[in-house]
Motif scaffolding. Sequence first.
Motif, PDB file in Angstrom:
ATOM      1  N   LEU A 111       0.865  -1.171   0.000  1.00 46.56           N
ATOM      2  CA  LEU A 111       0.000   0.000   0.000  1.00 46.56           C
ATOM      3  C   LEU A 111       0.906   1.226   0.000  1.00 46.56           C
ATOM      4  CD1 LEU A 111      -3.065   0.554   2.410  1.00 46.56           C
ATOM      5  CD2 LEU A 111      -1.803   2.392   1.306  1.00 46.56           C
ATOM      6  N   VAL A 112       0.913   1.937  -1.108  1.00 44.21           N
ATOM      7  CA  VAL A 112       1.740   3.144  -1.149  1.00 44.21           C
ATOM      8  C   VAL A 112       0.835   4.363  -1.093  1.00 44.21           C
ATOM      9  CG1 VAL A 112       3.599   2.064  -2.467  1.00 44.21           C
ATOM     10  CG2 VAL A 112       1.782   3.287  -3.666  1.00 44.21           C
ATOM     11  N   THR A 113       1.313   5.403  -0.400  1.00 45.08           N
ATOM     12  CA  THR A 113       0.560   6.638  -0.366  1.00 45.08           C
ATOM     13  C   THR A 113       1.316   7.674  -1.196  1.00 45.08           C
ATOM     14  OG1 THR A 113       1.652   7.156   1.736  1.00 45.08           O
ATOM     15  CG2 THR A 113      -0.558   6.251   1.842  1.00 45.08           C
ATOM     16  N   ILE A 116      -3.874   8.237  -2.777  1.00 44.60           N
ATOM     17  CA  ILE A 116      -3.482   9.643  -2.866  1.00 44.60           C
ATOM     18  C   ILE A 116      -4.123  10.428  -1.732  1.00 44.60           C
ATOM     19  CG2 ILE A 116      -3.783  11.737  -4.238  1.00 44.60           C
ATOM     20  CD1 ILE A 116      -3.502   9.960  -6.705  1.00 44.60           C
ATOM     21  N   THR A 117      -3.363  11.316  -1.136  1.00 45.38           N
ATOM     22  CA  THR A 117      -3.926  12.122  -0.049  1.00 45.38           C
ATOM     23  C   THR A 117      -3.147  13.427   0.031  1.00 45.38           C
ATOM     24  OG1 THR A 117      -4.313  12.236   2.328  1.00 45.38           O
ATOM     25  CG2 THR A 117      -2.433  10.924   1.614  1.00 45.38           C
ATOM     26  N   HIS A 118      -3.705  14.423   0.740  1.00 46.13           N
ATOM     27  CA  HIS A 118      -2.871  15.580   1.042  1.00 46.13           C
ATOM     28  C   HIS A 118      -2.640  15.676   2.548  1.00 46.13           C
ATOM     29  CE1 HIS A 118      -7.023  17.305   1.002  1.00 46.13           C
ATOM     30  NE2 HIS A 118      -6.615  17.583   2.227  1.00 46.13           N
ATOM     31  N   ALA A 119      -3.208  14.687   3.294  1.00 48.43           N
ATOM     32  CA  ALA A 119      -3.048  14.680   4.746  1.00 48.43           C
ATOM     33  C   ALA A 119      -1.826  13.846   5.109  1.00 48.43           C
ATOM     34  CB  ALA A 119      -4.297  14.114   5.402  1.00 48.43           C
ATOM     35  N   VAL A 120      -0.846  14.514   5.710  1.00 46.81           N
ATOM     36  CA  VAL A 120       0.436  13.867   5.994  1.00 46.81           C
ATOM     37  C   VAL A 120       0.274  12.711   6.986  1.00 46.81           C
ATOM     38  CG1 VAL A 120       2.668  14.264   7.091  1.00 46.81           C
ATOM     39  CG2 VAL A 120       1.807  15.880   5.411  1.00 46.81           C
ATOM     40  N   LEU A 138      -1.202   4.988   6.735  1.00 48.09           N
ATOM     41  CA  LEU A 138      -1.637   3.917   5.834  1.00 48.09           C
ATOM     42  C   LEU A 138      -0.511   3.296   5.011  1.00 48.09           C
ATOM     43  CD1 LEU A 138      -4.987   5.378   4.425  1.00 48.09           C
ATOM     44  CD2 LEU A 138      -4.729   3.342   5.865  1.00 48.09           C
ATOM     45  N   GLY A 139       0.536   4.089   4.702  1.00 49.67           N
ATOM     46  CA  GLY A 139       1.490   3.619   3.697  1.00 49.67           C
ATOM     47  C   GLY A 139       2.543   2.656   4.212  1.00 49.67           C
ATOM     48  N   ASP A 140       2.915   1.678   3.368  1.00 52.66           N
ATOM     49  CA  ASP A 140       4.157   0.942   3.590  1.00 52.66           C
ATOM     50  C   ASP A 140       5.311   1.836   3.140  1.00 52.66           C
ATOM     51  OD1 ASP A 140       3.063  -1.593   4.450  1.00 52.66           O
ATOM     52  OD2 ASP A 140       2.303  -1.799   2.403  1.00 52.66           O
ATOM     53  N   ARG A 141       5.012   2.602   2.082  1.00 49.21           N
ATOM     54  CA  ARG A 141       5.947   3.611   1.599  1.00 49.21           C
ATOM     55  C   ARG A 141       5.128   4.824   1.211  1.00 49.21           C
ATOM     56  NH1 ARG A 141       9.264   1.984  -3.267  1.00 49.21           N
ATOM     57  NH2 ARG A 141       7.455   0.733  -3.862  1.00 49.21           N
ATOM     58  N   CYS A 142       5.769   5.991   1.281  1.00 44.07           N
ATOM     59  CA  CYS A 142       5.064   7.208   0.877  1.00 44.07           C
ATOM     60  C   CYS A 142       5.870   7.907  -0.210  1.00 44.07           C
ATOM     61  CB  CYS A 142       4.875   8.126   2.081  1.00 44.07           C
ATOM     62  SG  CYS A 142       4.142   9.706   1.644  1.00 44.07           S
ATOM     63  N   ARG A 198       8.457   9.543  13.362  1.00 47.30           N
ATOM     64  CA  ARG A 198       9.590   9.856  12.494  1.00 47.30           C
ATOM     65  C   ARG A 198       9.125  10.005  11.038  1.00 47.30           C
ATOM     66  NH1 ARG A 198      12.023   7.833   8.614  1.00 47.30           N
ATOM     67  NH2 ARG A 198      10.870   5.872   8.758  1.00 47.30           N
ATOM     68  N   ALA A 199       8.357   9.008  10.565  1.00 46.95           N
ATOM     69  CA  ALA A 199       7.907   9.018   9.174  1.00 46.95           C
ATOM     70  C   ALA A 199       7.023  10.237   8.910  1.00 46.95           C
ATOM     71  CB  ALA A 199       7.156   7.730   8.859  1.00 46.95           C
ATOM     72  N   ARG A 200       6.095  10.489   9.838  1.00 42.69           N
ATOM     73  CA  ARG A 200       5.178  11.607   9.637  1.00 42.69           C
ATOM     74  C   ARG A 200       5.940  12.938   9.580  1.00 42.69           C
ATOM     75  NH1 ARG A 200       1.698  13.074  14.621  1.00 42.69           N
ATOM     76  NH2 ARG A 200       3.764  13.817  15.154  1.00 42.69           N
ATOM     77  N   ASP A 201       6.887  13.121  10.506  1.00 42.24           N
ATOM     78  CA  ASP A 201       7.639  14.378  10.528  1.00 42.24           C
ATOM     79  C   ASP A 201       8.489  14.550   9.277  1.00 42.24           C
ATOM     80  OD1 ASP A 201       6.413  14.838  12.871  1.00 42.24           O
ATOM     81  OD2 ASP A 201       8.166  14.476  14.158  1.00 42.24           O
ATOM     82  N   GLU A 202       9.035  13.435   8.802  1.00 43.46           N
ATOM     83  CA  GLU A 202       9.847  13.524   7.597  1.00 43.46           C
ATOM     84  C   GLU A 202       8.988  13.896   6.381  1.00 43.46           C
ATOM     85  OE1 GLU A 202      12.685  10.532   6.912  1.00 43.46           O
ATOM     86  OE2 GLU A 202      13.315  11.515   5.045  1.00 43.46           O
ATOM     87  N   ILE A 203       7.847  13.245   6.256  1.00 40.16           N
ATOM     88  CA  ILE A 203       6.948  13.567   5.136  1.00 40.16           C
ATOM     89  C   ILE A 203       6.524  15.037   5.233  1.00 40.16           C
ATOM     90  CG2 ILE A 203       4.715  13.065   4.048  1.00 40.16           C
ATOM     91  CD1 ILE A 203       4.983  10.198   5.263  1.00 40.16           C
ATOM     92  N   LEU A 204       6.209  15.454   6.455  1.00 46.24           N
ATOM     93  CA  LEU A 204       5.775  16.838   6.675  1.00 46.24           C
ATOM     94  C   LEU A 204       6.867  17.820   6.237  1.00 46.24           C
ATOM     95  CD1 LEU A 204       3.434  18.482   7.792  1.00 46.24           C
ATOM     96  CD2 LEU A 204       4.527  18.415  10.035  1.00 46.24           C
TER      97      LEU A 204
END
Lengths: 263, 270
Positions: free
Chosen positions: A38-40, A194-198, A204-208, A244-250
Amino acid sequence: MPAKLVVEGLTHHYPDEYTGESVHALEKINLEVQEGELVTVVGPSGCGKSTLLNILAGLLPYREGVASVDGIQISGPGSDRGVVFQEHAILPWRSVAKNIGHGLELKGMVKEEREARVQDFVELVGLSGFEDKYPHELSGGMKQRCAVARTLCADPVIMLMDEPFAAVDAQTRITLQEELNRIAIATKKTIMFITHAVDEAAFLGDRCFVFSARPGRLKAIVDINIARERRIWADMNADDEFVRARDEILRLVREEVSVAVEE
Amino acid sequence: MLSRNNLNRFSAFWRHFPAANAINLTLIIIGIMLIWLVISSTIENPARYLPSPIVVVLSSVDMIYKGLLPSYFGDTITRLVVGSAIGLTLGIPFGLLLGLNRTVADMFYPLMNFFQSVSGIAIFPIVVVWWGNSDKTVLAVILYTSFFPIAFTVLSGVREVPLRYIHAARTLGATRYQIIRDVLLPGSMPHIATGSRLSIGFAWRAVIAGEMLAGREGLGWMIFTGQDADKTAEVILGMVMIGVSWIVLDHYLLRPFEADTIERWGLVQR
Ligand SMILES: Nc1ncnc2c1ncn2[C@@H]1O[C@H](COP(=O)(O)OP(=O)(O)OP(=O)(O)O)[C@@H](O)[C@H]1O
Ligand SMILES: [Mg+2]
């Protein structure tokens, strides 16, 4: 194992008949999605996320680059790629059960067999008791559940979702995200979301895949190593990997938004 | 104390009172009858200019007894049903087919608009030249009159089906034929319902006018010949029959059908 979905050097321009100036929506996208993954996809508004999804769905013809599923080049819509649209697109004149079974009906599956399958998916998305209701009798969240079930029931090889939960309230969105995670465990579907919410992308993602501002390029890929079974909102703020993942994506998205603003 | 508030509360109650509508309607009809009665009893020669409601009722009893009224009524309704049924059966698929392709739709639009404007009475003379004063003539005019409004509304209905529904069906693997059957046809149902009501309304007027001009027996013919024979009571009776029949047809068949599809399709929230 070869990837389920492969995109190579995909570039897209929208022609503009009035000004003659075309809109450069996507620039040399290269990406792969593995089976069962599941990729976001996140990126600033207007960066070409929906454009990519429409091309993969076969609804938008493309000229530059290649996109293929299971090694077969995409050249039009097909039931191997199921789509859940941002605006609900379930048919208002069909009941919940008839909407969910529509894909099977189009394939010519006999009624008895179809109804049994439909019932499984009605239960999977928690719409039991609403089988005979019409879309206008459902809440926004229930409509999206119905749309997800319709796509799943047609049993696509890959499921493409374009901001499917953007239009529902925050509480319902959390429930739907946990449900989708449960569905991903149960069906092992390959999904591009697809989303715009970090936080949604990280949850949800295995990878983003993070996209740059227009023209959309694949800017970075963020891995999120959390077992699906552990993905429950109540635990997430205490989960180091999630934070960590959320902050990095953000951080990656913020860079792009400031670029878009400076332009 | 009878305040404005009390009055409002009473009228709100009255509106929800079962059969309040029927009672209101009855009161209005009685009122009109009374005014009619007063006028006809004060003018000279009411039999010629405005026979009283009682005379009209008596003449209807007489005509029912002779079997004339049921026979005229049957003739007219049969023409309406046959003519508009054919008109709708041809008009719905025609509008649907034209609506499938933008270029074709744009091409036919002015032509359809032209033929639609020459409808009803205006088409009559040329049809009489072709087929004389026959049932065929009346039927052709009804068919023509009902065909264009329905074809027109269905044409625009097909165009207005949201693209996302078509996309959704395509991603589920629908063929072109399946898209027409499962998306475009049901998607234009509200237009088909509204268009049918419109078409049948036009057809009803065309039946009456057609019977007058082509001299075929029926309600239209009854009021036309009633005037010649100086039977004003029959003229009024015919007019009342025409209006009442339409109200019954519209209220009990066409409007419920239209309201039901529009509600089902979620265009109006309950
Ligand atoms: N049909 C179209 N014709 C012309 N230009 C288009 C069309 N659709 C999208 N665009 C343009 O292409 C760019 C990318 O649009 P797209 O809808 O793919 O963005 P997005 O990333 O999905 O944005 P959002 O997050 O707001 O949904 C935008 O600049 C948009 O204006
Ligand atoms: Mg978008």
